[in-house]
Design an enzyme around this catalytic site. Structure first.
Site, short mmCIF file in Angstrom:
data_model
loop_
_atom_site.label_atom_id
_atom_site.label_comp_id
_atom_site.label_asym_id
_atom_site.label_seq_id
_atom_site.Cartn_x
_atom_site.Cartn_y
_atom_site.Cartn_z
CG ASN A 102 -1.86 1.13 1.30
OD1 ASN A 102 -1.80 2.02 0.46
ND2 ASN A 102 -2.74 1.10 2.27
NE ARG A 146 -6.12 1.60 -0.32
CZ ARG A 146 -6.16 2.70 0.41
NH1 ARG A 146 -5.12 3.07 1.12
NH2 ARG A 146 -7.24 3.43 0.43
CG HIS A 157 -13.02 3.54 2.83
ND1 HIS A 157 -13.70 4.56 3.46
CD2 HIS A 157 -11.71 3.73 3.09
CE1 HIS A 157 -12.83 5.34 4.08
NE2 HIS A 157 -11.62 4.86 3.87
NE ARG A 202 -9.93 12.63 3.55
CZ ARG A 202 -9.93 11.33 3.28
NH1 ARG A 202 -11.01 10.74 2.82
NH2 ARG A 202 -8.85 10.62 3.46
CD GLU A 247 -9.11 -1.24 3.98
OE1 GLU A 247 -9.32 -0.47 3.05
OE2 GLU A 247 -8.75 -0.86 5.10
#
Ligand code: ADP
Length: 407
Positions: free
Chosen positions: A24, A99, A188, A249, A394
């Protein structure tokens, strides 16, 4: 720096049992895990951070051994990958899973990385200008070290490619979609896919038989409506800024805010976008932190702004979940995951309190135990809404996807 590389197997059936290296890659970081896909266990994992700078550092841990940290001054992605391989020593690697944040409309599943795949990932760079180039740097560094292994791209957006046009289109001139692919993509996806399948398993049913709302609550937060194993709507959109309140965010805001801030404060578009991405959310409201643990401690000490940030976070999450329910016929379960979703009993309780219209009945002791003793369940048997905690993984999804290309 040593040049020892782990031995890699040649193509053949024995590869099906080899370990998968999961990468990742961020703009200045490279996170990795080495997973034995036969036993689905992590053999080693770590993070190279501050890449490109004098303070670049590799954190490495082999399962069962203490974590160690090693300065790799000035290392970029390629040198970091070499350092990772030095530390992995002789572990045999059979495939590499990567990823990749944005696959646009080109990818609805995982793919073997070849020249056409790389070209398509590059074409998505305008959609994810920070993430995709970083992902490409990780791919390039790994391919350089393992030119003969299968490299597989697993996209954050792929699971959401089943969204229908009524969910993915913005109500703006259609030409912007036709010409510039301006639409909602969602992110996601790997996590929503994993926890929805896990939730179905915990319910003793096939993924095709269940309708779920999933809430991935980490530093980034998104929710998803999963109908019969497919994403039918999600809270993130063209970028990961849309939707729920997150660590830094803002999530949804009135688009006219841009004009107001530009005129009133003289801010540029770039400054406004940076503010909405990095100085908003939990951090923006609380003025203290983007980290839920810090805010929970401050709220417990009576800090009003920390309490307010948590309240807005949970209310907006409940509101987002109810909006997503429009994509379902029924809600078999609401699934909490991600660092906050898995560990914050208070956030789950407050969110359910805002979902009173669905008649949830929280079981406080099951919730305090994060569902661990009850197959994930945190609500009472008579609850109008079944709520589950399902830890996400993940890396395991990426390893499983890459393992499909082993033989
Ligand atoms: P990322 O999106 O970077 O993968 P994580 O999924 O690890 O992030 O989630 C990070 C968030 O989870 C942080 O806000 C952190 O405070 C929160 N978190 C982790 N553990 C707890 C806990 N025990 N209680 C409350 N929040 C927690």
């Amino acid at each position: 720096m040593q040049s020892t590389s782990p031995s890699t197997e040649s193509a053949g059936s024995s590869r099906a049992h080899a370990a998968v290296l999961v990468i990742n890659s961020g703009s200045s970081s490279l996170k990795f895990s080495l997973i034995d896909t036969a036993t689905e266990t992590v053999l080693a994992q770590g993070l190279a951070e501050n890449l490109g700078g004098a303070t670049a550092l590799l954190h490495f841990s082999r399962t069962g051994e203490a974590k160690t940290s090693h300065p790799i001054p000035g290392a970029g992605h390629s040198q970091a990958m070499a350092a990772v391989l030095d530390h992995l020593g002789g572990i045999r690697i059979g495939a590499v899973g990567h990823r990749v944040v944005h696959g646009g409309e080109a990818f609805s599943g995982s793919v073997l990385i070849d020249e056409p795949t790389l070209a398509a990932i590059r074409q998505c760079v305008p959609l994810a200008p920070l993430h995709n180039p970083a992902n490409l740097a990780g791919i390039s560094a790994a391919v350089e070290r393992f030119p003969d292994l299968p490299h597989v791209a697993v996209f954050d957006t792929a699971f959401h490619q089943t969204m229908p046009p009524k969910a993915f289109l913005y109500a703006i001139p259609h030409d912007l979609y036709d010409t510039h692919k301006v639409r909602r993509y969602g992110f996601h996806g790997t996590s929503h896919r994993f926890v929805s399948a896990e939730a179905a398993r915990l319910l003793g049913r096939a993924p095709e038989e269940v309708q779920l709302l999933t809430a991935h609550l980490g530093n980034g937060c998104s929710a998803c409506a999963v109908k019969n194993g497919r994403s039918v709507d999600t809270s993130m959109g063209f970028t990961p800024l849309e939707g729920l309140v997150m660590g830094t965010r803002s999530g949804d805001i009135d688009p006219n805010l841009h004009e107001f801030l530009a005129h009133t404060l003289g801010k540029s578009l770039v400054e406004i976008t940076a503010m909405l991405n990095r100085q908003s959310g939990l951090l923006g409201i609380s003025g203290i932190s983007n980290d839920m643990r810090t805010l929970a401690a401050a709220a417990a000490d009576g800090n009003d702004r920390a309490q307010l940030a948590i309240e807005v976070f949970c209310y907006r999450l409940a509101k987002g979940l109810l909006a997503l329910a429009a994509g379902l016929d029924r809600i078999d379960a609401l699934v909490f995951t991600g660092g906050i979703g898995e560990h914050s009993a208070a956030v789950r309780a407050l969110t359910l309190a805002h979902l009173g219209v669905l008649r949830p009945a929280l079981d406080e002791s099951l919730n305090a135990a994060h569902g661990r003793a009850s197959d994930g369940r945190i609500t009472a048997p008579h609850s109008g809404l079944l709520a589950l905690v399902v830890p996400t993984n993940e890396e395991l999804v990426i390893a499983r996807e890459a393992a499909r290309f082993l033989s």
